[in-house]
Design a protein around this motif. Structure first.
Motif, PDB file in Angstrom:
ATOM      1  N   ALA A  78       0.827  -1.206   0.000  1.00 16.07           N
ATOM      2  CA  ALA A  78       0.000   0.000   0.000  1.00 16.07           C
ATOM      3  C   ALA A  78       0.864   1.259   0.000  1.00 16.07           C
ATOM      4  CB  ALA A  78      -0.946   0.000   1.192  1.00 16.07           C
ATOM      5  N   ALA A  79       1.935   1.274   0.777  1.00 16.97           N
ATOM      6  CA  ALA A  79       2.823   2.441   0.819  1.00 16.97           C
ATOM      7  C   ALA A  79       3.491   2.649  -0.535  1.00 16.97           C
ATOM      8  CB  ALA A  79       3.867   2.269   1.911  1.00 16.97           C
ATOM      9  N   PHE A  80       3.891   1.566  -1.183  1.00 18.91           N
ATOM     10  CA  PHE A  80       4.494   1.671  -2.503  1.00 18.91           C
ATOM     11  C   PHE A  80       3.494   2.260  -3.503  1.00 18.91           C
ATOM     12  CE2 PHE A  80       5.604  -0.024  -6.697  1.00 18.91           C
ATOM     13  CZ  PHE A  80       6.931   0.377  -6.791  1.00 18.91           C
ATOM     14  N   CYS A  81       2.253   1.772  -3.459  1.00 15.65           N
ATOM     15  CA  CYS A  81       1.208   2.287  -4.348  1.00 15.65           C
ATOM     16  C   CYS A  81       0.907   3.754  -4.073  1.00 15.65           C
ATOM     17  CB  CYS A  81      -0.074   1.462  -4.206  1.00 15.65           C
ATOM     18  SG  CYS A  81       0.050  -0.200  -4.849  1.00 15.65           S
ATOM     19  N   ASP A  82       0.867   4.116  -2.793  1.00 11.81           N
ATOM     20  CA  ASP A  82       0.629   5.513  -2.433  1.00 11.81           C
ATOM     21  C   ASP A  82       1.719   6.414  -3.007  1.00 11.81           C
ATOM     22  OD1 ASP A  82      -1.724   4.944  -1.101  1.00 11.81           O
ATOM     23  OD2 ASP A  82      -0.774   4.869   0.884  1.00 11.81           O
ATOM     24  N   GLY A  83       2.937   5.928  -2.999  1.00 12.80           N
ATOM     25  CA  GLY A  83       4.037   6.690  -3.586  1.00 12.80           C
ATOM     26  C   GLY A  83       3.879   6.861  -5.086  1.00 12.80           C
ATOM     27  N   LEU A  84       3.340   5.839  -5.741  1.00 12.83           N
ATOM     28  CA  LEU A  84       3.138   5.920  -7.189  1.00 12.83           C
ATOM     29  C   LEU A  84       2.064   6.938  -7.577  1.00 12.83           C
ATOM     30  CD1 LEU A  84       3.175   2.153  -8.252  1.00 12.83           C
ATOM     31  CD2 LEU A  84       4.968   3.846  -8.622  1.00 12.83           C
ATOM     32  N   ILE A  85       1.020   7.044  -6.764  1.00 11.68           N
ATOM     33  CA  ILE A  85      -0.106   7.912  -7.128  1.00 11.68           C
ATOM     34  C   ILE A  85      -0.055   9.264  -6.438  1.00 11.68           C
ATOM     35  CG2 ILE A  85      -1.605   5.994  -7.718  1.00 11.68           C
ATOM     36  CD1 ILE A  85      -3.034   6.434  -5.035  1.00 11.68           C
ATOM     37  N   GLU A  86       1.013   9.509  -5.702  1.00 12.28           N
ATOM     38  CA  GLU A  86       1.144  10.787  -4.985  1.00 12.28           C
ATOM     39  C   GLU A  86       1.075  11.949  -5.983  1.00 12.28           C
ATOM     40  OE1 GLU A  86       4.143  12.823  -1.746  1.00 12.28           O
ATOM     41  OE2 GLU A  86       4.689  10.950  -2.709  1.00 12.28           O
ATOM     42  N   GLY A  87       0.203  12.880  -5.706  1.00 10.69           N
ATOM     43  CA  GLY A  87       0.044  14.046  -6.564  1.00 10.69           C
ATOM     44  C   GLY A  87      -0.963  13.868  -7.690  1.00 10.69           C
ATOM     45  N   SER A  88      -1.429  12.658  -7.897  1.00  7.25           N
ATOM     46  CA  SER A  88      -2.439  12.400  -8.926  1.00  7.25           C
ATOM     47  C   SER A  88      -3.829  12.579  -8.329  1.00  7.25           C
ATOM     48  CB  SER A  88      -2.327  10.968  -9.466  1.00  7.25           C
ATOM     49  OG  SER A  88      -1.066  10.747 -10.028  1.00  7.25           O
ATOM     50  N   PRO A  89      -4.750  13.185  -9.076  1.00  9.98           N
ATOM     51  CA  PRO A  89      -6.111  13.311  -8.541  1.00  9.98           C
ATOM     52  C   PRO A  89      -6.781  11.948  -8.424  1.00  9.98           C
ATOM     53  CG  PRO A  89      -6.020  14.086 -10.814  1.00  9.98           C
ATOM     54  CD  PRO A  89      -4.617  13.756 -10.395  1.00  9.98           C
ATOM     55  N   THR A  90      -7.394  11.700  -7.270  1.00  2.00           N
ATOM     56  CA  THR A  90      -8.083  10.438  -7.037  1.00  2.00           C
ATOM     57  C   THR A  90      -9.580  10.690  -6.935  1.00  2.00           C
ATOM     58  OG1 THR A  90      -7.932  10.622  -4.639  1.00  2.00           O
ATOM     59  CG2 THR A  90      -6.099   9.522  -5.754  1.00  2.00           C
ATOM     60  N   TYR A  91     -10.342   9.619  -6.932  1.00  4.84           N
ATOM     61  CA  TYR A  91     -11.788   9.759  -6.768  1.00  4.84           C
ATOM     62  C   TYR A  91     -12.126  10.357  -5.406  1.00  4.84           C
ATOM     63  CZ  TYR A  91     -12.441   7.171 -11.065  1.00  4.84           C
ATOM     64  OH  TYR A  91     -12.424   6.800 -12.374  1.00  4.84           O
ATOM     65  N   ALA A  92     -11.324  10.037  -4.398  1.00  8.26           N
ATOM     66  CA  ALA A  92     -11.547  10.615  -3.073  1.00  8.26           C
ATOM     67  C   ALA A  92     -11.335  12.128  -3.106  1.00  8.26           C
ATOM     68  CB  ALA A  92     -10.608   9.974  -2.055  1.00  8.26           C
ATOM     69  N   ASP A  93     -10.339  12.583  -3.862  1.00 13.83           N
ATOM     70  CA  ASP A  93     -10.106  14.023  -4.004  1.00 13.83           C
ATOM     71  C   ASP A  93     -11.296  14.702  -4.680  1.00 13.83           C
ATOM     72  OD1 ASP A  93      -7.565  13.724  -2.901  1.00 13.83           O
ATOM     73  OD2 ASP A  93      -6.611  13.526  -4.879  1.00 13.83           O
ATOM     74  N   LEU A  94     -11.793  14.088  -5.732  1.00 16.19           N
ATOM     75  CA  LEU A  94     -12.945  14.657  -6.439  1.00 16.19           C
ATOM     76  C   LEU A  94     -14.164  14.735  -5.523  1.00 16.19           C
ATOM     77  CD1 LEU A  94     -12.693  12.946  -9.949  1.00 16.19           C
ATOM     78  CD2 LEU A  94     -11.997  15.258  -9.299  1.00 16.19           C
ATOM     79  N   TYR A  95     -14.341  13.710  -4.709  1.00 16.38           N
ATOM     80  CA  TYR A  95     -15.463  13.693  -3.782  1.00 16.38           C
ATOM     81  C   TYR A  95     -15.313  14.805  -2.750  1.00 16.38           C
ATOM     82  CZ  TYR A  95     -18.803  12.041  -0.316  1.00 16.38           C
ATOM     83  OH  TYR A  95     -19.835  11.961   0.573  1.00 16.38           O
ATOM     84  N   GLN A  96     -14.126  14.962  -2.217  1.00 12.96           N
ATOM     85  CA  GLN A  96     -13.888  16.014  -1.234  1.00 12.96           C
ATOM     86  C   GLN A  96     -14.128  17.399  -1.844  1.00 12.96           C
ATOM     87  OE1 GLN A  96     -13.299  16.002   2.038  1.00 12.96           O
ATOM     88  NE2 GLN A  96     -13.534  13.790   2.011  1.00 12.96           N
ATOM     89  N   GLU A  97     -13.711  17.586  -3.090  1.00 12.71           N
ATOM     90  CA  GLU A  97     -13.946  18.869  -3.764  1.00 12.71           C
ATOM     91  C   GLU A  97     -15.433  19.126  -3.938  1.00 12.71           C
ATOM     92  OE1 GLU A  97     -11.761  19.103  -7.421  1.00 12.71           O
ATOM     93  OE2 GLU A  97      -9.884  18.598  -6.408  1.00 12.71           O
ATOM     94  N   SER A  98     -16.182  18.081  -4.276  1.00 11.34           N
ATOM     95  CA  SER A  98     -17.621  18.261  -4.475  1.00 11.34           C
ATOM     96  C   SER A  98     -18.314  18.611  -3.156  1.00 11.34           C
ATOM     97  CB  SER A  98     -18.256  17.019  -5.094  1.00 11.34           C
ATOM     98  OG  SER A  98     -18.321  15.967  -4.159  1.00 11.34           O
TER      99      SER A  98
END
Length: 108
Positions: A78-98
């Motif tokens: 999970a930590a490795f994956c988090d490092g890969l997607i760091e800075g990329s917009p996620t669905y959770a980010d879009l939800y928080q923005e909405s």
């Protein structure tokens, strides 16, 4: 999206899965866990983006170098994956923005 695009997308996905199946068993297991994790929390462009094929490329290079999968990514998938997607917009980010938008100001 046309029928041709759908068919082409399925061909690409099947080719991708064939590359995953060609990996050694330990790499396949880790890849499937990464894929599950990324589909849950991953970036918005995951299905069409370069992330999953890039992981397979990285794993194929590791296999060619004779390294184990744990040597490449460590013990925390999970930590490795988090490092890969760091800075990329996620669905959770879009939800928080909405949620942070004022009522009645959403684009139509």
């Amino acid at each position: 999206m046309s029928i041709h695009d759908i068919i082409e997308g399925k061909k690409q996905w099947r080719a991708h899965l064939a590359r995953v199946k060609a990996l050694p068993p330990d790499y396949r297991i880790v890849y499937k866990e990464m894929q599950k994790y990324l589909f849950k929390v991953g970036p918005v462009d995951l299905p069409d983006g370069p992330l999953l094929p890039g992981i397979v490329d990285f794993f194929e290079e590791g296999v060619a170098a004779g390294k184990g999968v744990v040597e490449l990514i460590g013990t925390d998938v999970a930590a490795f994956c988090d490092g890969l997607i760091e800075g990329s917009p996620t669905y959770a980010d879009l939800y928080q923005e909405s949620l942070s938008e004022k009522p009645g100001t959403a684009e139509r």
